[in-house]
Design an enzyme around this catalytic site. Structure first.
Site, mmCIF file in Angstrom:
data_model
loop_
_atom_site.group_PDB
_atom_site.id
_atom_site.type_symbol
_atom_site.label_atom_id
_atom_site.label_comp_id
_atom_site.label_asym_id
_atom_site.label_seq_id
_atom_site.Cartn_x
_atom_site.Cartn_y
_atom_site.Cartn_z
ATOM 1 N N ARG A 149 -19.203 -1.618 -2.118
ATOM 2 C CA ARG A 149 -19.351 -2.943 -1.329
ATOM 3 C C ARG A 149 -20.715 -3.213 -1.129
ATOM 4 O O ARG A 149 -21.338 -4.320 -1.361
ATOM 5 C CB ARG A 149 -18.868 -2.487 0.231
ATOM 6 C CG ARG A 149 -17.337 -2.932 0.193
ATOM 7 C CD ARG A 149 -17.065 -2.878 1.815
ATOM 8 N NE ARG A 149 -16.959 -1.532 2.345
ATOM 9 C CZ ARG A 149 -16.100 -0.777 2.734
ATOM 10 N NH1 ARG A 149 -14.915 -1.059 2.342
ATOM 11 N NH2 ARG A 149 -16.217 0.387 3.211
ATOM 12 N N THR A 150 -21.757 -2.203 -0.748
ATOM 13 C CA THR A 150 -22.937 -2.449 -0.780
ATOM 14 C C THR A 150 -23.616 -1.651 -2.197
ATOM 15 O O THR A 150 -23.749 -0.741 -2.035
ATOM 16 C CB THR A 150 -23.627 -2.083 0.443
ATOM 17 O OG1 THR A 150 -23.012 -2.585 1.598
ATOM 18 C CG2 THR A 150 -25.333 -2.179 0.669
ATOM 19 N N GLU A 188 3.964 9.679 -0.674
ATOM 20 C CA GLU A 188 3.661 10.940 -0.417
ATOM 21 C C GLU A 188 3.279 10.909 1.162
ATOM 22 O O GLU A 188 2.821 9.916 1.595
ATOM 23 C CB GLU A 188 2.385 11.504 -1.267
ATOM 24 C CG GLU A 188 0.944 10.659 -1.184
ATOM 25 C CD GLU A 188 0.047 11.440 -1.816
ATOM 26 O OE1 GLU A 188 -0.654 12.067 -1.120
ATOM 27 O OE2 GLU A 188 -0.250 10.999 -3.012
ATOM 28 N N GLY A 226 -6.464 18.249 -4.859
ATOM 29 C CA GLY A 226 -7.844 18.111 -5.192
ATOM 30 C C GLY A 226 -8.786 19.129 -4.382
ATOM 31 O O GLY A 226 -9.803 19.558 -5.044
ATOM 32 N N ALA A 247 -7.999 9.420 -5.378
ATOM 33 C CA ALA A 247 -8.513 8.792 -4.204
ATOM 34 C C ALA A 247 -7.105 8.719 -3.358
ATOM 35 O O ALA A 247 -6.510 9.650 -2.584
ATOM 36 C CB ALA A 247 -9.014 7.310 -4.514
ATOM 37 N N ARG A 248 -6.156 7.550 -3.589
ATOM 38 C CA ARG A 248 -5.013 7.485 -2.552
ATOM 39 C C ARG A 248 -4.269 6.787 -3.648
ATOM 40 O O ARG A 248 -4.589 5.597 -4.145
ATOM 41 C CB ARG A 248 -5.171 6.668 -1.310
ATOM 42 C CG ARG A 248 -6.034 7.742 -0.318
ATOM 43 C CD ARG A 248 -4.815 9.008 0.048
ATOM 44 N NE ARG A 248 -5.733 9.738 1.143
ATOM 45 C CZ ARG A 248 -6.513 10.687 0.852
ATOM 46 N NH1 ARG A 248 -6.912 11.142 -0.254
ATOM 47 N NH2 ARG A 248 -6.821 11.467 1.896
ATOM 48 N N HIS A 290 -1.483 15.929 -5.415
ATOM 49 C CA HIS A 290 -2.482 15.823 -4.355
ATOM 50 C C HIS A 290 -3.061 17.074 -4.077
ATOM 51 O O HIS A 290 -3.253 17.384 -2.798
ATOM 52 C CB HIS A 290 -1.933 15.289 -3.081
ATOM 53 C CG HIS A 290 -2.993 14.212 -2.266
ATOM 54 N ND1 HIS A 290 -2.551 13.510 -1.392
ATOM 55 C CD2 HIS A 290 -4.157 14.729 -2.201
ATOM 56 C CE1 HIS A 290 -3.583 12.975 -0.949
ATOM 57 N NE2 HIS A 290 -4.819 13.909 -1.392
ATOM 58 N N GLY A 304 -18.309 6.772 -3.150
ATOM 59 C CA GLY A 304 -18.303 7.683 -2.009
ATOM 60 C C GLY A 304 -18.888 9.264 -2.267
ATOM 61 O O GLY A 304 -19.425 9.521 -3.284
#
Length: 336
Positions: A187-188, A277, A303, A247-248, A301, A165
């Site tokens: 994914r693609t 969180e 960033g 990311a998460r 967190h 991303g």
């Protein structure tokens, strides 16, 4: 009488200056935690508008605390599921809620900062900068060229990007400049011409885990990626490899990560996000096991923590409140 705006934590002065031009502004002063529900209730009772930074949760009780509340502005974008605010209660009571909009220009700055944080974690792990700092500050005698602080470096190493991303795309030229090879999955798959232009190689997730020296988790979080990285995935990694997650937290099975670090299944980790969180949990609470490890770098967190990114983020939210106060309709106003 000037309206009253309550801000959930210290923010850059340019955003506060915008608010002060049209309102009395009060700021929750703490830098070390988010506000509790009781503190939010008291704040809401004394304010006309609430300026809500990420990690805070606006509950039904907070919204009901002030029947005359005139607006709530959230600094983040609106997501399909928003656990950070009770939109149904706000709608029922006629309290306008605004989210960040347009999101992309602001997020681009946050993505830039998050990208750089991820690269910094790779470099810190590769050259053991935090260990070197501790060693030098220890008060012990120091040895030049000590073997106590050896690291893998980055030149010629493989960086594996799980996801490609906005953040990961910004990482690619930086990684290439460090003379690292870059694997990616998404994914693609990109067209071959794009891969050549970027200088990246496609691989599936398992192959990336097996081959990479630094695995960087950059997937979006959604039901399909929940706990996607667990014991099986860590077992695929080389024992000399490092895992970085900006990311998460809930993409990772955190107990499995703890075990992988404790058992030296992997060499170490850099973590900016955690299972516990907001909004999934009331407060940020990294596993206490991480605190005992010397092969983990932790960040809260954070960033987007550059003056440029945070200033633009908060100025955009301040504009929304200024528009509300002026009787206008902010672009980010929730209409459904």
């Amino acid at each position: 009488m000037r309206p009253k705006v309550f801000v959930s934590q210290p923010i850059p002065e340019p955003a506060l200056d915008m608010l002060r031009e049209v309102a009395e502004v009060t700021v929750f002063p703490r830098l070390d935690r988010n506000m509790s529900e009781d503190e939010w209730i008291m704040a809401a009772q004394r304010a006309d508008y609430l300026f809500v930074m990420g990690g805070n949760i606006i509950t039904t009780n907070v919204i009901k605390a002030n029947p005359k509340l005139k607006g709530i502005a959230m600094v983040h974008r609106r997501l399909p599921v928003n656990n950070s605010i009770d939109l149904d209660t706000a709608k029922a009571l006629g309290v306008p809620v605004v989210f960040q909009y347009p999101w992309e220009p602001v997020y681009d700055r946050i993505a830039e900062a998050t990208c750089d944080l991820t690269i910094a974690m790779i470099l810190d792990l590769a050259y053991r900068l935090i260990d070197a700092d501790r060693y030098t500050r220890s008060g012990r005698t120091l040895q030049e060229h000590t073997m106590a602080l050896m690291g893998p470096g980055v030149t010629g190493k493989i960086a594996g990007l799980l996801g490609l991303g906005k953040v990961a795309l910004k990482m690619v030229p930086r990684l290439r400049a460090l003379r690292m090879s870059v694997l990616y999955t998404k994914r693609t798959r990109l067209a071959p011409a794009q891969e050549r232009e970027l200088g990246v190689e496609w691989a599936d997730q398992s192959d990336i885990l097996r081959r990479s020296d630094f695995v960087c988790l950059e997937y979006d979080y959604n039901p399909s990626t929940h706990k996607m990285i667990g014991e099986r995935e860590f077992a695929l990694m080389k024992p000399t490899a490092y895992f970085i997650n900006t990311a998460r937290g809930r993409i990772v099975d955190e107990p499995a990560l703890v075990r992988a670090l404790q058992n030296r299944t992997i060499a170490g980790a850099g973590l900016d996000v955690f299972w516990h969180e907001p909004p999934g949990s009331p407060e940020m609470a990294p596993s206490e096991e991480f605190f005992k490890m010397d092969n983990v770098i932790l960040a809260p967190h954070n960033g987007g923590a550059t003056w440029d990114a945070r200033t633009e983020l908060t100025k955009a939210t301040a504009r929304q409140i200024v528009t509300l106060i002026g009787g206008g309709r902010p672009e980010g106003l929730v209409l459904d």
